[in-house]
Enzyme design. Structure first.
Site, PDB file in Angstrom:
ATOM      1  N   TYR A 188       0.760  -0.984   0.045  1.00  0.00           N
ATOM      2  CA  TYR A 188       0.027   0.081   0.047  1.00  0.00           C
ATOM      3  C   TYR A 188       0.806   1.196   0.106  1.00  0.00           C
ATOM      4  O   TYR A 188       1.741   1.513   0.714  1.00  0.00           O
ATOM      5  CB  TYR A 188      -0.772   0.111   1.302  1.00  0.00           C
ATOM      6  N   ASP A 247       9.392   2.670  -0.104  1.00  0.00           N
ATOM      7  CA  ASP A 247       8.399   3.661   0.795  1.00  0.00           C
ATOM      8  C   ASP A 247       8.489   2.814   2.017  1.00  0.00           C
ATOM      9  O   ASP A 247       8.031   1.790   2.690  1.00  0.00           O
ATOM     10  CB  ASP A 247       6.807   2.970  -0.002  1.00  0.00           C
ATOM     11  N   LYS A 258       4.426   8.826   9.052  1.00  0.00           N
ATOM     12  CA  LYS A 258       3.935   8.246  10.144  1.00  0.00           C
ATOM     13  C   LYS A 258       5.088   8.716  11.432  1.00  0.00           C
ATOM     14  O   LYS A 258       4.704   9.873  11.976  1.00  0.00           O
ATOM     15  CB  LYS A 258       3.917   6.616  10.116  1.00  0.00           C
TER      16      LYS A 258
HETATM   17  C1  LIG Z   1       0.343   4.645   5.802  1.00  0.00           C
HETATM   18  C2  LIG Z   1       1.130   4.258   4.630  1.00  0.00           C
HETATM   19  C3  LIG Z   1       1.153   5.341   3.475  1.00  0.00           C
HETATM   20  C4  LIG Z   1       0.163   6.068   3.522  1.00  0.00           C
HETATM   21  O1  LIG Z   1       0.397   7.293   4.473  1.00  0.00           O
HETATM   22  P1  LIG Z   1      -0.877   8.182   4.912  1.00  0.00           P
HETATM   23  O2  LIG Z   1      -0.280   9.307   5.864  1.00  0.00           O
HETATM   24  O3  LIG Z   1      -1.810   7.317   5.498  1.00  0.00           O
HETATM   25  O4  LIG Z   1      -1.372   9.080   3.593  1.00  0.00           O
HETATM   26  C5  LIG Z   1       1.856   5.087   2.489  1.00  0.00           C
HETATM   27  N1  LIG Z   1       2.713   3.890   2.428  1.00  0.00           N
HETATM   28  C6  LIG Z   1       2.925   3.157   3.463  1.00  0.00           C
HETATM   29  C7  LIG Z   1       3.768   2.092   3.456  1.00  0.00           C
HETATM   30  C8  LIG Z   1       1.871   3.258   4.480  1.00  0.00           C
HETATM   31  O5  LIG Z   1       2.045   2.538   5.464  1.00  0.00           O
END
Ligand SMILES: *Cc1c(COP(=O)(O)O)cnc(C)c1O
Length: 427
Positions: free
Chosen positions: A144, A239, A267
């Site tokens: 994701y 990511d 995060k």
């Molecule tokens: C949470 C997450 C996102 C998206 O971040 P948001 O702050 O919710 O937009 C993108 N990539 C990864 C791997 C994530 O865990």
């Protein structure tokens, strides 16, 4: 519905907000039942609108590595607040943040702050396309990367064929630019490059997947991905929105000793406030406006309160170096879950590294999206509610990762092991 404060709030919310929530997984649809509302959080504990105390394994979906409402982060936000909430000009916090990020994550030579992980990945993809002059991107099933159009695409049955939109509203033409491959399968990547010569701008990957439950990369896999990208002049984007600062100060790229071209962060970097960032090689980052032709901007990007919170969170990691302790906690949880499932005769796999772990109710080793989906989601829903009834809050989905914080050490972890063991025994 009962007449609890949470139920009353949810009834009002349902009238006013789609599904009663501002982010879908909070709605409990995959585990059943109605969500509880939280009015406060401290350390490892959530306090619900009804005054129940829950041991929290969601940790606000990753950010709260120091536990909730940590006094040092709170003080940093309060101090920044004295001076104003937003200036619309550069501010000193942004420079300190950039210095910390580039020190913690050496592959990042230059960085741009934004307001969420979604913004970070969306902008990194645009930058990769602008830098390479190519349109196609590769992602992996089960990863994701936020909710922007090009990235909301999952594997159809033929993983090497063109993607299908996973969400209504994503134009087919966008989805066709996204090639979806199975994770942890080296041959698939080389094949994709061979079939799309000179067309792939970048490969974006969660180096350890955290968004279909927790699935680390197999030995040598990430090096292979790096090598294939280099050989094809495509950019490698890690990511690390979830894994960054969580598994090591420098993320998975530090653990695995791999240098991506770009890295996305979020995060933990916001210390509980909304922050994202992306960065990497200087010559790539310098393609961004105002220096280059790739446009990206943000009214509240580099916000002083958010920067102050994030700086405090990162400094706590440096001072406390909690990673070995967190891994001990994670290992302890994993052992307890495996033992309980074995005793009960249930099929179970636990994947755990550091403060991330997942329990999959399946016999088959979980290594990618397809094997993760073999986990028994109904059994997980039962397990989830059995834990919640006993005061332990897990992510409300079979396909999410549990997170630990330093605040779990001691009483919380001991109690949680007991609760989860009991919950499994009762399944
Ligand atoms: C949470 C997450 C996102 C998206 O971040 P948001 O702050 O919710 O937009 C993108 N990539 C990864 C791997 C994530 O865990």
């Amino acid at each position: 519905m009962t007449n609890s404060a949470s139920d009353q709030l949810f009834a009002r919310a349902l009238q006013l907000m789609p599904g009663g929530v501002n982010s879908p997984v909070r709605a409990f649809r995959s585990v059943g039942g109605a969500p509880f509302f939280v009015k406060a959080a401290r350390g490892a504990t959530l306090i619900t609108a009804d005054g129940r105390e829950l041991i929290d394994f969601v940790c606000t979906w990753g950010p709260a590595i120091h536990g909730h409402n940590h006094p040092v982060i709170k003080a940093a936000i309060a101090a920044a607040l004295e001076n104003g909430t937003s200036f619309g000009t550069p501010n000193p916090y942004e420079v300190e943040m950039a210095e910390l990020i580039t020190r913690f994550v050496p592959s990042i030579k230059k960085v741009r702050m934004c307001n969420s992980g979604t913004e970070a990945t969306m902008s990194a993809i645009r930058l990769a396309r602008g830098f390479t002059g190519r349109d196609k991107i590769v992602k992996f099933a089960g990863c994701y990367h936020g909710h922007s159009d090009s990235l909301l695409v999952k594997a159809g049955s033929g993983a090497l064929t063109h993607g299908h939109p996973d969400s209504a509203g994503v134009p087919q033409a966008f989805a066709q630019k996204t090639i979806v491959l199975p994770f942890n399968e080296p041959a698939a990547l080389a094949t994709a490059f061979a079939e799309n010569p000179g067309e792939i701008a970048c490969v974006i990957i969660e180096p350890y997947i955290g968004n279909i439950g927790f699935i680390p990369a197999g030995a040598g896999y990430l090096q292979h991905v790096r090598d294939v990208c280099t050989a094809n002049d495509a950019l490698l984007i890690f990511d690390e929105v979830m894994t960054g600062f969580r598994l090591a100060k420098g993320g998975v790229q530090e653990l695995e000793n791999i240098k991506p071209d770009l890295t996305c962060l979020g995060k933990i970097i916001g210390g509980g406030l909304p922050v994202g960032a992306f960065g990497g090689r200087a010559e790539i980052m310098d393609m961004l406006a105002p220096l280059g032709p790739v446009y990206q901007a943000g009214t509240l990007s580099g916000n002083p309160l958010a920067m102050a919170a994030g700086i405090a969170a990162l400094k706590l990691l440096e001072e406390g170096n909690p990673y070995v302790r967190l891994d001990t906690l994670g290992w302890q949880m994993g052992e307890a879950l495996v033992a309980a499932a074995k005793k009960k005769g249930l099929p179970a796999q636990v994947r755990q590294i550091g403060s991330m772990f997942s329990l999959f109710f399946t016999d088959e080793p979980v290594r990618d999206c397809a094997t993760a989906l073999k986990g028994d989601a109904k059994l997980f829903a039962k397990f989830f509610h059995a834990c919640l009834d006993r005061g332990v809050y897990l992510p409300p989905s079979a396909y999410e990762t549990c997170f630990l914080s330093t605040a779990h050490e001691g009483a919380a972890i001991a109690r949680a092991c007991e609760v989860m063991t009991e919950a499994i025994a009762g399944l």
